[in-house]
Scaffold this motif. Sequence first.
Motif, mmCIF file in Angstrom:
data_model
loop_
_atom_site.group_PDB
_atom_site.id
_atom_site.type_symbol
_atom_site.label_atom_id
_atom_site.label_comp_id
_atom_site.label_asym_id
_atom_site.label_seq_id
_atom_site.Cartn_x
_atom_site.Cartn_y
_atom_site.Cartn_z
ATOM 1 N N ALA A 371 0.819 -1.215 0.000
ATOM 2 C CA ALA A 371 0.000 0.000 0.000
ATOM 3 C C ALA A 371 0.851 1.263 0.000
ATOM 4 O O ALA A 371 0.529 2.240 -0.678
ATOM 5 C CB ALA A 371 -0.943 -0.010 1.201
ATOM 6 N N GLU A 372 1.947 1.241 0.749
ATOM 7 C CA GLU A 372 2.763 2.454 0.839
ATOM 8 C C GLU A 372 3.464 2.768 -0.481
ATOM 9 O O GLU A 372 3.910 3.888 -0.715
ATOM 10 C CB GLU A 372 3.794 2.314 1.961
ATOM 11 N N ASN A 373 3.547 1.759 -1.347
ATOM 12 C CA ASN A 373 4.120 1.979 -2.668
ATOM 13 C C ASN A 373 3.070 2.440 -3.678
ATOM 14 O O ASN A 373 3.358 2.537 -4.866
ATOM 15 C CB ASN A 373 4.784 0.695 -3.168
ATOM 16 N N GLY A 374 1.863 2.696 -3.174
ATOM 17 C CA GLY A 374 0.821 3.259 -4.020
ATOM 18 C C GLY A 374 0.074 2.248 -4.864
ATOM 19 O O GLY A 374 -0.570 2.612 -5.851
ATOM 20 N N HIS A 375 0.118 0.961 -4.485
ATOM 21 C CA HIS A 375 -0.552 -0.070 -5.266
ATOM 22 C C HIS A 375 -1.760 -0.609 -4.507
ATOM 23 O O HIS A 375 -1.649 -0.914 -3.309
ATOM 24 C CB HIS A 375 0.403 -1.226 -5.574
ATOM 25 N N PHE A 463 10.182 11.004 -1.932
ATOM 26 C CA PHE A 463 10.739 10.054 -0.970
ATOM 27 C C PHE A 463 9.639 9.478 -0.068
ATOM 28 O O PHE A 463 9.584 8.273 0.188
ATOM 29 C CB PHE A 463 11.812 10.742 -0.122
ATOM 30 N N LYS A 464 8.750 10.339 0.390
ATOM 31 C CA LYS A 464 7.655 9.897 1.253
ATOM 32 C C LYS A 464 6.758 8.893 0.518
ATOM 33 O O LYS A 464 6.342 7.868 1.079
ATOM 34 C CB LYS A 464 6.839 11.111 1.698
ATOM 35 N N LYS A 465 6.471 9.203 -0.736
ATOM 36 C CA LYS A 465 5.586 8.324 -1.511
ATOM 37 C C LYS A 465 6.239 6.982 -1.799
ATOM 38 O O LYS A 465 5.609 5.930 -1.648
ATOM 39 C CB LYS A 465 5.198 9.013 -2.822
ATOM 40 N N GLU A 466 7.513 6.988 -2.185
ATOM 41 C CA GLU A 466 8.160 5.758 -2.628
ATOM 42 C C GLU A 466 8.688 4.907 -1.473
ATOM 43 O O GLU A 466 8.622 3.684 -1.521
ATOM 44 C CB GLU A 466 9.313 6.091 -3.576
ATOM 45 N N ILE A 467 9.209 5.533 -0.446
ATOM 46 C CA ILE A 467 9.853 4.798 0.647
ATOM 47 C C ILE A 467 8.911 4.604 1.826
ATOM 48 O O ILE A 467 9.053 3.670 2.610
ATOM 49 C CB ILE A 467 11.148 5.504 1.101
ATOM 50 N N GLY A 468 7.931 5.478 1.958
ATOM 51 C CA GLY A 468 6.958 5.320 3.034
ATOM 52 C C GLY A 468 7.291 6.060 4.306
ATOM 53 O O GLY A 468 6.603 5.899 5.321
ATOM 54 N N MET A 469 8.346 6.848 4.300
ATOM 55 C CA MET A 469 8.679 7.688 5.460
ATOM 56 C C MET A 469 9.410 8.929 4.953
ATOM 57 O O MET A 469 9.860 8.957 3.798
ATOM 58 C CB MET A 469 9.533 6.909 6.482
ATOM 59 N N THR A 470 9.529 9.923 5.817
ATOM 60 C CA THR A 470 10.191 11.159 5.403
ATOM 61 C C THR A 470 11.697 10.943 5.321
ATOM 62 O O THR A 470 12.239 9.963 5.866
ATOM 63 C CB THR A 470 9.913 12.295 6.401
ATOM 64 N N VAL A 471 12.381 11.892 4.644
ATOM 65 C CA VAL A 471 13.835 11.804 4.531
ATOM 66 C C VAL A 471 14.479 11.838 5.909
ATOM 67 O O VAL A 471 15.366 11.034 6.225
ATOM 68 C CB VAL A 471 14.371 12.964 3.658
ATOM 69 N N THR A 472 14.019 12.762 6.744
ATOM 70 C CA THR A 472 14.584 12.894 8.098
ATOM 71 C C THR A 472 14.392 11.618 8.894
ATOM 72 O O THR A 472 15.302 11.148 9.604
ATOM 73 C CB THR A 472 13.939 14.083 8.830
ATOM 74 N N ASP A 473 13.164 11.021 8.800
ATOM 75 C CA ASP A 473 12.888 9.781 9.542
ATOM 76 C C ASP A 473 13.778 8.638 9.053
ATOM 77 O O ASP A 473 14.220 7.805 9.850
ATOM 78 C CB ASP A 473 11.416 9.385 9.391
#
Length: 530
Positions: A371-375, A463-473
Amino acid sequence: MQKILIVDDELIFRDYLRSVLDWEAYGFEICAEARNGLEALDMAAEHRPDIALVDITMPFMDGLQLTEHMKELYPDTSVVLITGHNEFDYARKALKLGVEDYILKPFSKDELVLTLLNLQKEHLKAQEEKSTLRENRQLMKESFLNHLIGPDYHHSDEETLQRLQQFGESLTSGCYVVACIEIDQMDQKWTQVSERLLWKYAVTNILNEALEESGSHTIFNGPEGRIICLVEHKNRKALEIPALAGYEKLIFLVKKYLKFTITIGVGRSHSGYSGIRDSYLEALEALQHKFVLGSDRVIAYGTHTLETGGQAFYPAEMNEELLVQLRMQNEDQVHTILEEIYQTIREKRLSLDYTYVISMGLVSVCLSYVAENGHPIEDCFGESFFPYTEIKRLETIDAALEWIQRLFERAHHYTGKHRKTRSSKIAQAAKTYIEISYADPELQLDQIAQHVFINASYLRAVFKKEIGMTVTDYVTHVRMHKAKEMLGKGNIRLADIAEQIGYSDPSYFSKSFKKFFGYSPSEYENNRFS
């Protein structure tokens, strides 16, 4: 094949009837021929035909007289009168005698076929009804016995004894042990209900032989495709550990002669009819332990204790680690983690319910990754994906591990196939740069965006959309896991660890570590080496 008797005094017409049809192709055979009614009665006594094709006008005994005798002596034989137009009134009278049909001469081949096929259908229906009546007593018996082991049975001992005697059972209110028998992987082996019933019948026959010396017993088909065996012990003393020799013998014989395995759960001995359900529930609970203990064995209630998971071995960070490895496309590491989880379930002998909870948690991780990969979930696993139902069908912990691994493989391959977009490449490049440069204390969003040649705002969104978390996180995630890895090696100062992962302040590092994992670096070290 249904048997046909031809009755006609004219040889030429008998020859015509014999050759006009391919009788076998329609499911018939001509069993005999007769020249008159007297001969027909002799032939009927010898061959018991299903259908008689009878001419009305014959010497010695005409078709009407023959019909009357046939209906009296052989009521299951259908009579079809063959008559000429000038004998139509006779045919109408014959119908009152019970003639099934009549055909007027001259008749066509199609007319004869239609008449015979209609009678064939009626005969088959009658046979099915008789078969149903014969089976009805057994079905009623099984229904009663299933009610006896069910939660709503409240009849007195006298009523129970009366019902059992009605079904030919001699079980008195003594002591009883119930066994639940499952054919391992029955649903996967045979898709047809008839096949399953056949093999269950074979197991039941062997069980009767194996329990010849075990006292009075009755065997019936129970809920969810199981075979239930109820054994009575004549001495009214409850047996703490039932004799399992008969069931061990059954497992051996089934494997030897039927070439498949069964698993048997056995309850303790309980007194009276009311104790039958208690023993049944214990047998059912014992049988469920095969998920962890394995199949192809006898499992007696109380001989194996499984943990309920009161002291959970399963920390939340394991799910987080799985998610990280999925995001990093490390399929081998995902398999390793899953194998470790299920090996721990075996070693700690966790209960079936707790194992289900863990398994569904792993499913949730896998679905979250997709789901986090948008599928959409259904695109990856199909519209009819019901994981809990599928897990409940699995019979062993090995099957559960295999199913979970296939689920993660499917997610891995699906997301890998559908992540070849530009944004995916940008996010992966940023992710790789972070994993290389995490020790840089100045590592920030702008620096990372500059490295992948896009502006910071666009990187933040991609990054948030593809990896599922923010860059900082993700920077924090990488640093914390690296720190944990170094702590696990021992003999490294916290200040050195902090510096090596990009923190100039050891105190701030400790607070960040505790916030991320839920425990401080020192607590982790103490628990690890205690």
